[in-house]
Write an enzyme that holds these catalytic residues in place. Structure first.
Site, PDB file in Angstrom:
ATOM      1  CD  GLN A 141      11.590  -7.086  -5.217  1.00  0.00           C
ATOM      2  OE1 GLN A 141      12.381  -7.739  -4.827  1.00  0.00           O
ATOM      3  NE2 GLN A 141      11.846  -5.228  -4.205  1.00  0.00           N
ATOM      4  CG  HIS A 171      16.856  -7.100  10.936  1.00  0.00           C
ATOM      5  ND1 HIS A 171      15.434  -7.969  10.948  1.00  0.00           N
ATOM      6  CD2 HIS A 171      16.503  -6.421   9.802  1.00  0.00           C
ATOM      7  CE1 HIS A 171      14.806  -8.295   9.695  1.00  0.00           C
ATOM      8  NE2 HIS A 171      15.470  -7.201   9.232  1.00  0.00           N
ATOM      9  CG  ASP A 195      12.799  -4.989   5.579  1.00  0.00           C
ATOM     10  OD1 ASP A 195      13.432  -4.710   6.015  1.00  0.00           O
ATOM     11  OD2 ASP A 195      12.669  -6.632   5.409  1.00  0.00           O
ATOM     12  CG  ASP A 215      15.349  -1.764  -1.616  1.00  0.00           C
ATOM     13  OD1 ASP A 215      14.708  -1.867  -2.663  1.00  0.00           O
ATOM     14  OD2 ASP A 215      15.470  -2.564  -0.807  1.00  0.00           O
ATOM     15  CG  ASP A 249      22.606  -1.111  -9.068  1.00  0.00           C
ATOM     16  OD1 ASP A 249      21.699  -2.732  -9.314  1.00  0.00           O
ATOM     17  OD2 ASP A 249      24.083  -1.144  -9.693  1.00  0.00           O
ATOM     18  CG  ASP A 267      18.750  -6.918   5.034  1.00  0.00           C
ATOM     19  OD1 ASP A 267      19.325  -7.933   5.360  1.00  0.00           O
ATOM     20  OD2 ASP A 267      18.253  -6.030   6.249  1.00  0.00           O
TER      21      ASP A 267
END
Length: 404
Positions: A141, A171, A195, A215, A249, A267
């Site tokens: 990305q 959050h 993040d 992630d 993944d 998330d």
């Protein structure tokens, strides 16, 4: 724009379709038709395979979208000029005119490649209202950080992921109802959340012993650990000894055996395309359920029940089909608008009895029951569940947001 893009795709597709018959015609003097056709198709398929591997695994991560498109154009132009030089005798007077066109195209592409970085920065700046302070293309990305008057914003592929001025609303609403109501908080799984902001909220509970954060984009989690602006915002959550980062993944992770988790926080980015929606599927949620301890809870962000009403309630139907009992709820996040979540467990949840024993900036226990009340323009619709073999969610999502 859409129609121009479709016409361009059809035009390019038509020209690509002419490759095989044209090459076969040109090469007919070099052997039998069967041999020539076999060789042309073999090299055509081989070239397609090499390009399909080079683009996602090498060119896009190393060069980015703009540089990759220009380099690809230069390679194609070079091949065209080489073929023109070799087979030019078959083209008569058109040879010089085609050669001139090829040289002009090559020169234009080379000039754009030389100026690509300032061009990219100018085009990218035009897409965002605030000043860009960081941008990179990862293997998965485009990651962009903007900042203006203390408001730090993260964009992935041009889509806003958080604004520092109000991310705490999102959050806190995502994490704390599940943490407060779960029978166990020792082990927590976060899928997405690169993040570090969800992990920051989970770490407020001293009884948490382990947090696995899955992630797949290492560039995102590295940025959240090393960039001082994000690390300050997430309070260095991804460097905490209780946090284990797994860059893989999420669907693959869930297919493997793991010790059970008391809370699972999903998330993930919105399910804009079918590839993103597999963890929002019945099969995906059944995998999640296998990893929950008895009395454990799953919570997921579920896009906006106002802007993408069908998608929001499709996620609800999907969770219920997977065997969960739900508490759907929503909250206003000014930078996003009205945003929705689903809290899921194996039995009905005592929402009215929830207590938050840690200080929070936004969320209060008495607010939670009212967050589960939906006005008429957001109330439940009868929509279908999302499945791997019938990925309806991405269509619901695009149709919903497409109206705005």
């Amino acid at each position: 724009y859409r129609y121009c893009m479709l016409l361009l795709i059809v035009g390019i597709g038509g020209l690509i379709g002419l490759e095989v018959p044209l090459l076969t015609r040109i090469l007919r003097g070099y052997g039998s038709l069967r041999t020539i056709l076999s060789d042309v198709l073999s090299f055509d398929y081989l070239g397609s395979l090499v390009a399909a591997l080079l683009f996602p695994y090498l060119l896009l991560p190393l060069l980015g979208t703009l540089h990759t498109s220009l380099v690809t154009g230069l390679v194609n132009t070079t091949v065209a000029l080489a073929l023109l030089l070799y087979f030019g005798q078959h083209m008569g007077r058109a040879r010089s005119w085609l050669a001139a066109q090829g040289v002009v195209v090559f020169a234009c592409l080379a000039a754009m490649l030389w100026a690509a970085e300032p061009l990219r920065e100018r085009w990218e700046s035009a897409l965002y209202e605030d000043r860009i302070v960081f941008s990179t293309q990862s293997a998965y990305q485009r990651i962009v950080l903007t900042e203006w008057h203390g408001d730090l914003r993260l964009f992935l592929n041009g889509h806003l992921q958080f604004a520092s001025v109000d991310e705490y609303r999102y959050h806190e609403a995502l994490v704390h109802p599940a943490m407060a109501l779960s029978s166990s908080r020792q082990r927590v799984l976060i899928i997405g959340g690169g993040d570090g902001l969800s992990a920051r909220e989970v770490l407020k509970y001293p009884e948490v012993l382990e947090i696995d954060l899955v992630d797949m984009d290492r560039a995102m989690t590295d940025l959240a650990r090393r960039d001082l602006r994000i690390a300050r915002l997430n309070k260095n959550a991804l460097s905490h000894p209780k946090v284990r980062i797994l860059n893989e993944d999420g669907f693959t992770f869930l297919q493997q055996p793991h010790e059970a988790y008391g809370v699972i926080v999903v998330d993930l980015p919105d399910p804009r395309v079918a590839g993103l929606s597999k963890l929002y599927s019945v099969e995906g949620y059944r995998l999640f359920k296998r990893h929950l301890s008895p009395g454990g809870l799953l919570v997921t962000q579920a896009t906006s029940p106002y802007f993408a009403r069908e998608a929001y309630w499709s996620i609800a139907a999907t969770l219920e089909t997977a065997g969960f009992v739900l508490f759907p709820y929503h909250v206003l996040v000014p930078s996003f608008g009205e945003w929705g979540f689903h809290l899921a467990g194996e039995r009905e949840l005592p929402i009215a009895e929830v207590e938050f024993d840690i200080p929070l900036r936004f969320l209060r226990a008495e607010m939670l029951p009212s967050m589960g009340i939906f006005p008429s323009d957001m109330e439940r619709l009868q929509v279908e569940a999302n499945r791997l073999d019938s990925p309806l969610l991405s269509r619901y999502y695009r149709e919903g947001w497409g109206r705005w």
